[in-house]
Design an enzyme around this catalytic site. Structure first.
Site, PDB file in Angstrom:
ATOM      1  N   HIS A  91       0.884  -1.219   0.169  1.00 50.21           N
ATOM      2  CA  HIS A  91       0.106   0.016  -0.234  1.00 50.21           C
ATOM      3  C   HIS A  91       0.911   1.237  -0.090  1.00 50.21           C
ATOM      4  CE1 HIS A  91      -3.475  -1.991   2.050  1.00 50.21           C
ATOM      5  NE2 HIS A  91      -3.893  -1.685   0.860  1.00 50.21           N
ATOM      6  N   CYS A 127      -1.916   2.816   9.185  1.00 52.66           N
ATOM      7  CA  CYS A 127      -2.946   2.074   8.630  1.00 52.66           C
ATOM      8  C   CYS A 127      -4.152   1.898   9.653  1.00 52.66           C
ATOM      9  CB  CYS A 127      -2.300   0.627   8.457  1.00 52.66           C
ATOM     10  SG  CYS A 127      -0.991   0.336   7.424  1.00 52.66           S
TER      11      CYS A 127
HETATM   12  N1  ARG Z   1      -3.588  -7.085   6.699  1.00 51.36           N
HETATM   13  C1  ARG Z   1      -4.177  -5.910   6.224  1.00 51.36           C
HETATM   14  C2  ARG Z   1      -4.234  -5.916   4.767  1.00 51.36           C
HETATM   15  O1  ARG Z   1      -3.350  -6.916   4.088  1.00 51.36           O
HETATM   16  C3  ARG Z   1      -3.408  -4.729   6.496  1.00 51.36           C
HETATM   17  C4  ARG Z   1      -3.792  -3.258   6.080  1.00 51.36           C
HETATM   18  C5  ARG Z   1      -2.623  -2.497   6.250  1.00 51.36           C
HETATM   19  N2  ARG Z   1      -3.282  -1.248   5.920  1.00 51.36           N
HETATM   20  C6  ARG Z   1      -2.780  -0.085   5.373  1.00 51.36           C
HETATM   21  N3  ARG Z   1      -3.112   0.845   5.071  1.00 51.36           N
HETATM   22  N4  ARG Z   1      -1.473  -0.282   4.737  1.00 51.36           N
HETATM   23  O2  ARG Z   1      -5.146  -5.627   4.106  1.00 51.36           O
END
Ligand code: ARG
Length: 283
Positions: free
Chosen positions: A178, A273
């Site tokens: 992300h 996150c």
């Molecule tokens: N386990 C979650 C996923 O893979 C973690 C999300 C992390 N969020 C972020 N904004 N980077 O979707």
């Protein structure tokens, strides 16, 4: 980026590693639930202590990653006219999650925003898009990451919904899946980033777009140094164990506030996150 004063968080009452959708997640690497709650409460305390207003949404038992509210979508605050009158109601653009495990969160977030008077505007369904995790405002512009979770084409419709041309950044390293894992706008044309996480042309676009781009070393990028929240007043809230990044911020009169998030790193997330900004656009 306008520094945050108002955010949405979700207490991790049902957080666990129930599936593997990024390289950080291993179902065998179980979360210590009590520690996760304690770390989340420390983050909550750090933010409220810095004057941030934190709204809460309850975690639904069947969606273990719901605590990562940054992926819910993007919230656009009420637009105010010059005399302070509301000229448009607030809007919420819900994510189209790539994986069904997380798509199951969508109705809970939509309900939360609808109940609070936000107009819900769906992004064209065929294209995946994971909210603020991949779309970050900076100095009146917006930067959109794509490849692992978000499809570049989703930004065609988001350009229209946001009324800006989103600068598109291609992500290339699946550990930084992300945009908010490898890029953090700090305001005043300054940002943290981890250069190897970007395709060459995207790295060049970032270099052209900011006056002061701070490259985070790999060891600290892997401790989610870029996954930080900039708070009104000059504090940058981030995971512990990132001394070089902290020093780089201090040299620019920004104050790092560190709080441990290693239980969340087991799922591939840290401070940013766990937070969705409610005042990043409009108002
Ligand atoms: N386990 C979650 C996923 O893979 C973690 C999300 C992390 N969020 C972020 N904004 N980077 O979707």
């Amino acid at each position: 980026m306008a520094a945050s004063r108002h955010v949405l968080m979700c207490e991790p009452t049902h957080y666990r590693i129930a599936y593997e959708i990024n390289p950080w997640m291993r179902t065998l690497n179980a979360v210590d639930g009590a520690r996760a709650l304690e770390q989340w409460r420390s983050l909550y305390g750090a933010l409220t202590g810095l004057g941030v207003q934190v709204e809460l949404i309850d975690q639904h038992p069947e969606v273990p990653d719901m605590t990562f509210t940054a992926n819910a979508g993007v919230a656009l605050g009420a637009q105010r006219g010059s005399e302070g009158s509301h000229t448009a109601s607030p809007r919420f653009l819900p994510s189209n999650f790539r994986y069904p495990e997380r798509a199951a969160e969508e109705p809970y977030f939509i309900e939360w925003f609808r109940d609070r008077g936000y107009a819900i505007e769906e992004v064209h369904r065929p294209h995946y898009w994971e909210g603020e995790g991949d779309l970050l405002p900076a100095d009146g512009r917006a930067f959109g990451g794509h490849f692992f979770r978000t499809e570049e084409r989703s930004y065609d419709h988001l350009d229209e919904l946001l009324g800006v041309t989103i600068e598109r950044l291609e992500l290339t390293d699946d550990r930084f899946y992300h945009l908010d894992t490898c890029f953090c706008p700090l305001g005043e044309r300054r940002a943290l980033y981890y250069p190897p996480a970007f395709a060459e042309s995207s790295r060049a676009l970032l270099e052209r777009s900011f006056d002061d781009l701070i490259a985070v070393p790999e060891a600290e990028a892997l401790r989610f140094a870029c996954n930080a929240l900039v708070v009104d007043g000059g504090a940058v809230v981030m995971n512990t164990g990132c001394p070089e990044t902290e020093a780089a911020l201090a040299a620019r009169e920004l104050r790092a506030v560190s709080t441990p998030t290693d239980e969340f790193i087991k799922a591939g997330g840290s401070v940013k996150c766990l937070v969705l900004m409610l005042d990043a656009y409009g108002s």
